[in-house]
Design a protein around this motif. Structure first.
Motif, PDB file in Angstrom:
ATOM      1  N   MET A   1      82.292  23.789  -6.026  1.00 29.03           N
ATOM      2  CA  MET A   1      82.567  22.739  -6.991  1.00 29.03           C
ATOM      3  C   MET A   1      81.282  21.956  -7.234  1.00 29.03           C
ATOM      4  O   MET A   1      80.620  21.522  -6.293  1.00 29.03           O
ATOM      5  N   ALA A   2      80.937  21.775  -8.476  1.00 29.15           N
ATOM      6  CA  ALA A   2      79.750  21.017  -8.831  1.00 29.15           C
ATOM      7  C   ALA A   2      79.928  19.561  -8.430  1.00 29.15           C
ATOM      8  O   ALA A   2      81.033  19.029  -8.448  1.00 29.15           O
ATOM      9  N   GLU A   3      78.813  18.920  -8.099  1.00 31.96           N
ATOM     10  CA  GLU A   3      78.896  17.538  -7.652  1.00 31.96           C
ATOM     11  C   GLU A   3      79.343  16.581  -8.740  1.00 31.96           C
ATOM     12  O   GLU A   3      79.883  15.519  -8.456  1.00 31.96           O
ATOM     13  N   THR A   4      79.159  16.949 -10.002  1.00 32.03           N
ATOM     14  CA  THR A   4      79.549  16.066 -11.093  1.00 32.03           C
ATOM     15  C   THR A   4      81.033  16.182 -11.436  1.00 32.03           C
ATOM     16  O   THR A   4      81.552  15.343 -12.148  1.00 32.03           O
ATOM     17  N   GLU A   5      81.709  17.227 -10.931  1.00 31.21           N
ATOM     18  CA  GLU A   5      83.144  17.374 -11.194  1.00 31.21           C
ATOM     19  C   GLU A   5      83.924  16.318 -10.434  1.00 31.21           C
ATOM     20  O   GLU A   5      83.659  16.057  -9.270  1.00 31.21           O
ATOM     21  N   LYS A   6      84.912  15.729 -11.106  1.00 30.87           N
ATOM     22  CA  LYS A   6      85.769  14.742 -10.447  1.00 30.87           C
ATOM     23  C   LYS A   6      86.771  15.480  -9.568  1.00 30.87           C
ATOM     24  O   LYS A   6      87.379  16.451  -9.985  1.00 30.87           O
ATOM     25  N   LEU A   8      90.132  16.045  -8.048  1.00 34.10           N
ATOM     26  CA  LEU A   8      91.529  15.700  -8.301  1.00 34.10           C
ATOM     27  C   LEU A   8      92.380  16.478  -7.295  1.00 34.10           C
ATOM     28  O   LEU A   8      92.747  17.623  -7.533  1.00 34.10           O
ATOM     29  N   LEU A   9      92.654  15.850  -6.162  1.00 31.62           N
ATOM     30  CA  LEU A   9      93.337  16.533  -5.064  1.00 31.62           C
ATOM     31  C   LEU A   9      94.778  16.882  -5.394  1.00 31.62           C
ATOM     32  O   LEU A   9      95.511  16.085  -5.983  1.00 31.62           O
ATOM     33  N   HIS A  10      95.175  18.096  -4.968  1.00 30.20           N
ATOM     34  CA  HIS A  10      96.537  18.587  -5.154  1.00 30.20           C
ATOM     35  C   HIS A  10      97.009  19.207  -3.834  1.00 30.20           C
ATOM     36  O   HIS A  10      96.248  19.892  -3.163  1.00 30.20           O
ATOM     37  N   LEU A  11      98.259  18.945  -3.490  1.00 34.23           N
ATOM     38  CA  LEU A  11      98.881  19.454  -2.274  1.00 34.23           C
ATOM     39  C   LEU A  11      99.923  20.492  -2.656  1.00 34.23           C
ATOM     40  O   LEU A  11     100.718  20.266  -3.570  1.00 34.23           O
ATOM     41  N   SER A  42      93.081  25.707  -8.643  1.00 28.48           N
ATOM     42  CA  SER A  42      93.115  26.364  -7.335  1.00 28.48           C
ATOM     43  C   SER A  42      94.461  26.153  -6.649  1.00 28.48           C
ATOM     44  O   SER A  42      94.977  27.051  -5.975  1.00 28.48           O
ATOM     45  N   ALA A  43      95.071  24.988  -6.827  1.00 27.99           N
ATOM     46  CA  ALA A  43      96.406  24.751  -6.262  1.00 27.99           C
ATOM     47  C   ALA A  43      97.430  25.666  -6.927  1.00 27.99           C
ATOM     48  O   ALA A  43      98.305  26.228  -6.258  1.00 27.99           O
ATOM     49  N   TYR A  44      97.314  25.852  -8.228  1.00 29.18           N
ATOM     50  CA  TYR A  44      98.250  26.704  -8.965  1.00 29.18           C
ATOM     51  C   TYR A  44      98.163  28.155  -8.491  1.00 29.18           C
ATOM     52  O   TYR A  44      99.189  28.821  -8.331  1.00 29.18           O
ATOM     53  N   THR A  45      96.962  28.632  -8.234  1.00 24.45           N
ATOM     54  CA  THR A  45      96.779  30.011  -7.754  1.00 24.45           C
ATOM     55  C   THR A  45      97.524  30.226  -6.438  1.00 24.45           C
ATOM     56  O   THR A  45      98.243  31.212  -6.269  1.00 24.45           O
ATOM     57  N   VAL A  46      97.364  29.285  -5.511  1.00 25.89           N
ATOM     58  CA  VAL A  46      98.037  29.394  -4.213  1.00 25.89           C
ATOM     59  C   VAL A  46      99.538  29.210  -4.371  1.00 25.89           C
ATOM     60  O   VAL A  46     100.333  29.936  -3.764  1.00 25.89           O
ATOM     61  N   PHE A  63     106.005  23.581  -4.382  1.00 24.06           N
ATOM     62  CA  PHE A  63     105.670  22.518  -5.313  1.00 24.06           C
ATOM     63  C   PHE A  63     104.182  22.191  -5.244  1.00 24.06           C
ATOM     64  O   PHE A  63     103.554  22.337  -4.194  1.00 24.06           O
ATOM     65  N   ILE A  64     103.661  21.713  -6.371  1.00 26.19           N
ATOM     66  CA  ILE A  64     102.306  21.166  -6.410  1.00 26.19           C
ATOM     67  C   ILE A  64     102.451  19.652  -6.558  1.00 26.19           C
ATOM     68  O   ILE A  64     103.059  19.168  -7.508  1.00 26.19           O
TER      69      ILE A  64
END
Length: 78
Positions: A1-6, A8-11, A42-46, A63-64
């Motif tokens: 992940m690039a450092e400039t990307e925000k 956005l955590l997903h569980l 990445s959460a959607y893939t898992v 669930f995400i």
């Protein structure tokens, strides 16, 4: 992940539900806490992999959870 990307955590979590009409788990000790991911993609893939593995169990759902919305309500629209 690039450092400039925000970030956005997903569980991703899942388990057996007590009813198909709600989101109450039958046993909280058996809830599958899959992991925390830095973005929705990445959460959607898992999530998709786990959901496909349990396709034969109608009572089992994954669930995400948008953690970033809980941590920073100002970004709720993201």
């Amino acid at each position: 992940m690039a450092e400039t990307e925000k970030q956005l955590l997903h569980l991703v979590i899942g388990g057996e539900l007590s009813s198909l009409d709600g989101v109450t788990f039958t046993d909280l000790e058996k809830v599958d806490i899959v992991g925390i991911y830095p973005n929705y993609a990445s959460a959607y893939t898992v999530w998709k992999q786990k959901a496909q593995m349990t396709v034969d169990s109608a009572q089992t759902r994954y669930f995400i959870v948008h953690l970033h919305r809980l941590l920073d309500p100002a970004v709720a629209g993201a």
